[in-house]
Design a protein around this motif. Structure first.
Motif, PDB file in Angstrom:
ATOM      1  N   LYS A  44       0.814  -1.213   0.000  1.00  9.39           N
ATOM      2  CA  LYS A  44       0.000   0.000   0.000  1.00  9.39           C
ATOM      3  C   LYS A  44       0.849   1.266   0.000  1.00  9.39           C
ATOM      4  O   LYS A  44       0.505   2.248  -0.656  1.00  9.39           O
ATOM      5  N   ILE A  50      -1.988   1.163  -5.797  1.00 12.19           N
ATOM      6  CA  ILE A  50      -2.702   0.658  -4.625  1.00 12.19           C
ATOM      7  C   ILE A  50      -3.100   1.815  -3.721  1.00 12.19           C
ATOM      8  O   ILE A  50      -4.180   1.819  -3.147  1.00 12.19           O
ATOM      9  N   GLN A  51      -2.262   2.833  -3.633  1.00  2.94           N
ATOM     10  CA  GLN A  51      -2.589   4.013  -2.819  1.00  2.94           C
ATOM     11  C   GLN A  51      -3.779   4.761  -3.382  1.00  2.94           C
ATOM     12  O   GLN A  51      -4.593   5.298  -2.645  1.00  2.94           O
ATOM     13  N   ASP A  55      -7.242  -1.679  -3.257  1.00  3.23           N
ATOM     14  CA  ASP A  55      -7.140  -2.378  -1.989  1.00  3.23           C
ATOM     15  C   ASP A  55      -6.402  -3.674  -2.247  1.00  3.23           C
ATOM     16  O   ASP A  55      -6.685  -4.367  -3.212  1.00  3.23           O
TER      17      ASP A  55
END
Length: 92
Positions: A44, A50-51, A55
């Motif tokens: 993450k 992903i950020q 998720d």
């Protein structure tokens, strides 16, 4: 849909909704000594995709057949296609 099925079948039957599973992605050649939580945080924090709205959760972390590295099974929500296309992800 659930309500329609319940109305059609009546009170004799119970209906349950199945939960959709998040698609898994396998990440190989991970260094030993990291936990599932460490890898989830690293994914993450170190990967923009992903950020930004995705998720990813590491569900399984095991040693590979050689015993020299780990592999992780990561459940992805909304990122499956993007992660599947990437050549690499950052995990330090």
């Amino acid at each position: 849909m659930k309500r329609e099925i319940q109305n059609s079948l009546g009170a004799k039957y119970n209906t349950d909704e199945t939960k959709l599973k998040k698609p898994p992605v396998i990440i190989a050649n991970l260094s030993l000594g990291k936990t599932e939580e460490d890898l989830t945080l690293a994914l993450k924090n170190q990967n923009d995709d992903i950020q930004n709205g995705g998720d990813a959760i590491v569900r399984i972390l095991k040693k590979d057949k050689s015993g020299k590295s780990n592999y992780a099974v990561v459940e992805c929500n909304g990122l499956f296609l993007r992660l599947a296309q990437l050549k690499k992800v950052n995990i330090k």
